[in-house]
Design an enzyme around this catalytic site. Structure first.
Site, PDB file in Angstrom:
ATOM      1  NE  ARG A 163      -8.019 -11.112   9.814  1.00 24.33           N
ATOM      2  CZ  ARG A 163      -9.069 -11.822  10.291  1.00 24.33           C
ATOM      3  NH1 ARG A 163      -9.402 -11.885  11.531  1.00 24.33           N
ATOM      4  NH2 ARG A 163      -9.548 -12.724   9.288  1.00 24.33           N
ATOM      5  CG  ASP A 194     -13.016   2.451  -7.101  1.00 19.12           C
ATOM      6  OD1 ASP A 194     -13.991   1.741  -6.965  1.00 19.12           O
ATOM      7  OD2 ASP A 194     -12.755   3.446  -6.369  1.00 19.12           O
ATOM      8  CB  SER A 254      -9.410  -1.719   5.946  1.00 17.81           C
ATOM      9  OG  SER A 254      -8.512  -2.724   5.504  1.00 17.81           O
ATOM     10  CE1 TYR A 270     -49.766   3.979   3.860  1.00 19.70           C
ATOM     11  CE2 TYR A 270     -51.446   2.314   4.554  1.00 19.70           C
ATOM     12  CZ  TYR A 270     -51.232   3.700   4.051  1.00 19.70           C
ATOM     13  OH  TYR A 270     -52.200   4.600   4.338  1.00 19.70           O
ATOM     14  CB  VAL A 300       3.757  -2.528  -7.065  1.00 21.66           C
ATOM     15  CG1 VAL A 300       3.728  -3.358  -8.148  1.00 21.66           C
ATOM     16  CG2 VAL A 300       3.334  -3.220  -5.943  1.00 21.66           C
ATOM     17  NE  ARG A 331     -51.948   2.476 -10.600  1.00 23.54           N
ATOM     18  CZ  ARG A 331     -52.900   3.118  -9.740  1.00 23.54           C
ATOM     19  NH1 ARG A 331     -52.777   3.380  -8.478  1.00 23.54           N
ATOM     20  NH2 ARG A 331     -53.907   3.362 -10.424  1.00 23.54           N
ATOM     21  CD  GLU A 391      -2.447   1.889   0.394  1.00 22.95           C
ATOM     22  OE1 GLU A 391      -2.319   3.190   0.015  1.00 22.95           O
ATOM     23  OE2 GLU A 391      -3.030   1.107  -0.250  1.00 22.95           O
ATOM     24  CB  CYS A 393     -18.016   6.609   0.569  1.00 20.28           C
ATOM     25  SG  CYS A 393     -18.000   5.560  -0.973  1.00 20.28           S
ATOM     26  CG  ASN A 395     -16.017  -3.343   1.174  1.00 19.37           C
ATOM     27  OD1 ASN A 395     -15.236  -3.953   1.878  1.00 19.37           O
ATOM     28  ND2 ASN A 395     -16.066  -2.111   0.809  1.00 19.37           N
TER      29      ASN A 395
END
Length: 460
Positions: free
Chosen positions: A76, A291, A45, A434, A86, A450, A39, A49, A313
């Site tokens: 992890r 993206d 993460s 409703y 890169v 309709r 990165e 938005c 995601n």
């Protein structure tokens, strides 16, 4: 030394890359699958938005936008390398070259499975001054932080936003909230080109009501700078707009320069082409998502570039499952998006009129006015719904909604109907919830269905 397991290398630490790495880790332990992730920024993460809401002050702490920190990923057993870019892909040799942005050192890393999640980059117009100090694109948390630093260090209070798409509109509102005098310069006839112009004009009115100056049908030709090299004005064909800060909101392009140089297949919009498993076409050991890819539009049947975190995601989960030894697919999209200007909610899904024409479809378009609640219930607010239906078949093609509270998320009804391939006639029988506080007895989307159904029948 390489262990006995395979090595998965991921390029990119946002929605398309690291969620997939985490999913792969859930399926395969460190002894079975080594995971390396590069990165070039400082963050991982995070919700891109949410950047306009952070800039505008609705989100007070940058870290609230971060779903998982680098330390959590490393816990992890993911070898995450920040501030590392890169610079070259070698698919034949199954390796990538990366440069440490702090030290400048470069090295090759081999892989068994490669995931390209390089995202998109803000479009910077090819004109004088586009790279001047005070001119900002907003795509990453680093971009957002750079903009905030400029806003806090600038004495003047004049901002110009170039472009009136989602980012442009949201950033204009954010700058108004920060006390700036905001002008939006837009080359289209109305803001929000993701809508048809007759719906975009409703957004125009709301923006001007917020105190934003809208300048439509205007092409920026250059950005002027002062003796200090900082931006001082934005110039169009016939006008000049003083500016202490400029935000570029003219869209993004897939970040696929490395993929193109490596000979990987790109689509008409410059995004990587993948199959339904998100595997890059023609390459068994390379996947891509987010993206930087093009996806199948389920309505038109054509490839589209739709840079949204919701898709990224899902791509990541599909890629992580497949790299981890399972099986998953991403079938495509219908192009659903929602945004807001102050309390005006803006939503669309499916095709606009020009999209339908480009796809060679014949259609009918209807527009209705309704309310968010039963008309007699307090605080019922107006809502405009536009719907497109295919001639002869009556198949739903697209819906656009502009209104106040309760309008935007109604687009999800249409998104489900589009995904299911429903006709507008069949939509009229949908059993929606409703009660007077939530909807008229006929929901506005069904009223539009309709009217569309009647018009299709009348054209047969």
């Amino acid at each position: 030394m390489r262990g006995p397991g395979a090595r998965r290398v991921a390029l990119g630490g946002a929605a398309g890359g690291l969620p997939g790495a985490s999913q792969a880790r859930r399926l395969k332990g460190p002894d079975e699958l080594e995971i390396v992730a590069f990165e070039r920024g400082h963050f991982t993460s995070y919700s891109a938005c949410g950047i306009p809401y952070w800039v505008g002050g609705d989100v007070t702490d940058r870290d609230e936008l971060i779903a998982r920190t680098p330390e959590e990923h490393r816990a992890r057993d993911i070898d995450l390398r920040l501030r590392t870019e890169v610079t070259e892909l070698d698919p034949d040799g199954q390796r990538v070259r990366a440069r440490d942005l702090e030290s400048g050192e470069e090295s090759w890393t081999s892989y068994d499975k490669l995931v390209i999640a390089t995202g998109a980059r803000p479009i910077r117009p090819d004109m004088p001054g586009a790279d001047a100090a005070g001119v900002h694109g907003v795509q990453t948390l680093d971009d957002g932080q750079a903009l905030l630093d400029t806003l806090e260090g600038t004495r003047g209070r004049r901002a110009v936003v170039v472009g009136a798409g989602y980012i442009g509109v949201e950033m204009a509102e954010a700058l108004i909230k920060r006390g700036y005098e905001v002008t939006v310069v837009n080359r289209g006839s109305e803001p929000m080109s993701t809508l048809d112009p007759d719906m975009g004009c409703l957004v125009h009115d709301a923006m001007e009501g917020l105190g934003i100056t809208m300048v439509n049908d205007a092409e920026v030709t250059k950005i002027l700078t002062g003796e200090d090299g900082r931006v001082r004005a934005v110039v169009t064909q016939d006008r000049e707009f003083p500016a202490d800060v400029v935000v570029l909101g003219i869209g993004v392009r897939p970040e696929t320069a490395l993929a193109k140089a490596a000979g990987l297949p790109l689509g008409p919009h410059g995004g990587l082409l993948t199959d339904r498993s998100m595997r890059v076409r023609g390459h068994e050991d390379i996947w891509s998502g987010g993206d930087c890819v093009e996806v199948l539009d389920l309505v038109s049947g054509q490839e589209r570039h739709i840079p949204l975190g919701t898709h990224a995601n899902k791509h990541g989960q599909v890629i992580g499952t497949n790299v981890g030894g399972g099986y998953a697919t991403f079938p495509g999209v219908v192009g659903t998006a929602v945004s807001k200007v102050c309390d005006l909610e803006i939503a669309r899904t499916g095709l606009r009129e020009k999209d339908a024409r480009r796809a060679g479809l014949r259609f009918e378009a209807v527009t209705i006015e309704s309310t968010s609640r039963a008309g007699y219930y307090p605080n019922a607010s107006p809502m405009t719904v536009k719907m497109l239906a295919e001639l002869r078949t009556g198949r739903l093609l697209g819906v656009q909604i502009v209104g106040r509270e309760g309008a935007g998320k109604r687009v999800d009804i249409a998104a489900v109907a589009l995904t299911a391939g429903m006709t507008v006639e069949r939509m009229t029988a949908l059993d929606l919830g409703y009660a007077p506080p939530f909807s008229p007895v006929w929901d506005p989307v069904l009223v539009a269905a309709r009217k569309a159904a009647a018009k299709v029948r009348g054209s047969s």
